[in-house]
Write a protein that holds these residues in place. Structure first.
Motif, short mmCIF file in Angstrom:
data_model
loop_
_atom_site.label_atom_id
_atom_site.label_comp_id
_atom_site.label_asym_id
_atom_site.label_seq_id
_atom_site.Cartn_x
_atom_site.Cartn_y
_atom_site.Cartn_z
N HIS A 48 8.72 1.43 -2.62
CA HIS A 48 10.20 1.81 -2.70
C HIS A 48 10.46 3.22 -2.95
N ASP A 49 9.59 3.82 -3.65
CA ASP A 49 9.87 5.29 -3.72
C ASP A 49 8.87 6.35 -2.93
N SER A 50 8.81 5.73 -1.77
CA SER A 50 7.90 6.34 -0.60
C SER A 50 6.51 6.90 -0.79
N LYS A 51 5.87 6.04 -1.99
CA LYS A 51 4.42 6.35 -2.01
C LYS A 51 3.79 5.49 -1.15
N VAL A 52 2.65 6.28 -0.44
CA VAL A 52 1.64 5.56 0.51
C VAL A 52 0.90 4.52 -0.03
N LEU A 53 0.99 3.40 0.23
CA LEU A 53 0.27 2.02 -0.27
C LEU A 53 -0.89 1.98 0.85
N ALA A 54 -0.77 2.20 2.10
CA ALA A 54 -1.84 1.96 3.07
C ALA A 54 -1.45 2.91 4.41
N ARG A 55 -2.32 3.27 5.06
CA ARG A 55 -2.10 4.06 6.32
C ARG A 55 -3.56 3.66 7.08
N LYS A 56 -2.98 3.69 8.49
CA LYS A 56 -4.24 3.10 9.43
C LYS A 56 -3.75 3.70 10.71
N THR A 57 -4.90 3.97 11.51
CA THR A 57 -4.59 4.26 12.88
C THR A 57 -5.06 3.18 13.82
N PHE A 58 -4.05 2.82 14.82
CA PHE A 58 -4.60 1.98 15.99
C PHE A 58 -4.38 2.35 17.19
N ARG A 59 -5.54 2.00 17.76
CA ARG A 59 -5.78 2.67 19.24
C ARG A 59 -5.13 1.45 20.22
N CYS A 60 -4.05 1.40 20.71
CA CYS A 60 -3.32 0.66 21.32
C CYS A 60 -2.15 1.23 21.79
N ARG A 61 -1.45 0.50 22.96
CA ARG A 61 -0.15 1.13 23.51
C ARG A 61 0.88 0.47 22.56
N ALA A 62 2.23 1.01 22.47
CA ALA A 62 3.23 0.57 21.80
C ALA A 62 3.71 -0.90 21.86
N TRP A 63 3.46 -1.07 22.95
CA TRP A 63 3.92 -2.56 23.48
C TRP A 63 2.78 -3.83 23.03
N ASN A 64 1.65 -3.28 22.33
CA ASN A 64 0.62 -4.16 21.65
C ASN A 64 0.67 -3.76 20.27
N LEU A 65 1.69 -3.64 19.57
CA LEU A 65 1.60 -3.39 17.99
C LEU A 65 1.49 -4.66 17.25
N GLY A 66 1.40 -6.02 17.86
CA GLY A 66 1.57 -7.19 17.20
C GLY A 66 0.24 -7.00 15.92
N VAL A 67 -1.02 -6.63 16.36
CA VAL A 67 -1.93 -6.55 15.27
C VAL A 67 -1.82 -5.39 14.31
N ALA A 68 -0.95 -4.49 14.63
CA ALA A 68 -0.74 -3.43 13.35
C ALA A 68 0.53 -3.83 12.54
N LEU A 69 1.25 -4.75 13.31
CA LEU A 69 2.57 -5.35 12.17
C LEU A 69 1.50 -6.40 11.52
N ASP A 70 0.99 -7.00 12.21
CA ASP A 70 0.02 -8.20 11.18
C ASP A 70 -0.59 -7.55 10.05
N TRP A 71 -1.18 -6.37 10.41
CA TRP A 71 -2.04 -5.85 9.45
C TRP A 71 -0.97 -5.21 8.33
N ALA A 72 0.12 -4.60 8.62
CA ALA A 72 1.02 -3.95 7.85
C ALA A 72 1.83 -5.17 6.96
N ALA A 73 2.04 -6.35 7.58
CA ALA A 73 2.43 -7.60 6.65
C ALA A 73 1.77 -7.87 5.63
N LYS A 74 0.28 -7.96 5.71
CA LYS A 74 -0.57 -8.31 4.64
C LYS A 74 -0.54 -7.22 3.34
#
Length: 74
Positions: A48-74
């Motif tokens: 809520h206060d813009s403190k970074v909780l997690a950061r990760k780089t994904f090597r995929c195209r923008a239309w293949n971000l399902g894996v990244a969103l699944d990771w972020a949801a965890k």
């Protein structure tokens, strides 16, 4: 010419913008930011206060971000 408070107009504008966002996002929620590029996407999860909780780089195209969103949801 500087001002006496040490806070620039940009700082004040950023603080105002963040205050508006804090009103919109409940304390129990997180915010996911995605920096879209060609073949490498950067995903950041903040609280809520813009403190970074997690950061990760994904090597995929923008239309293949399902894996990244699944990771972020965890």
């Amino acid at each position: 010419m500087g001002n006496g408070s040490g806070v620039s107009r940009g700082d004040r504008n950023r603080n105002t913008r963040l205050a508006r966002l804090r009103e919109l996002v409940p304390l129990s929620n997180a915010i996911v930011g995605i920096d879209l590029a060609d073949a490498k996407q950067m995903v950041v999860v903040t609280d809520h206060d813009s403190k970074v909780l997690a950061r990760k780089t994904f090597r995929c195209r923008a239309w293949n971000l399902g894996v990244a969103l699944d990771w972020a949801a965890k």
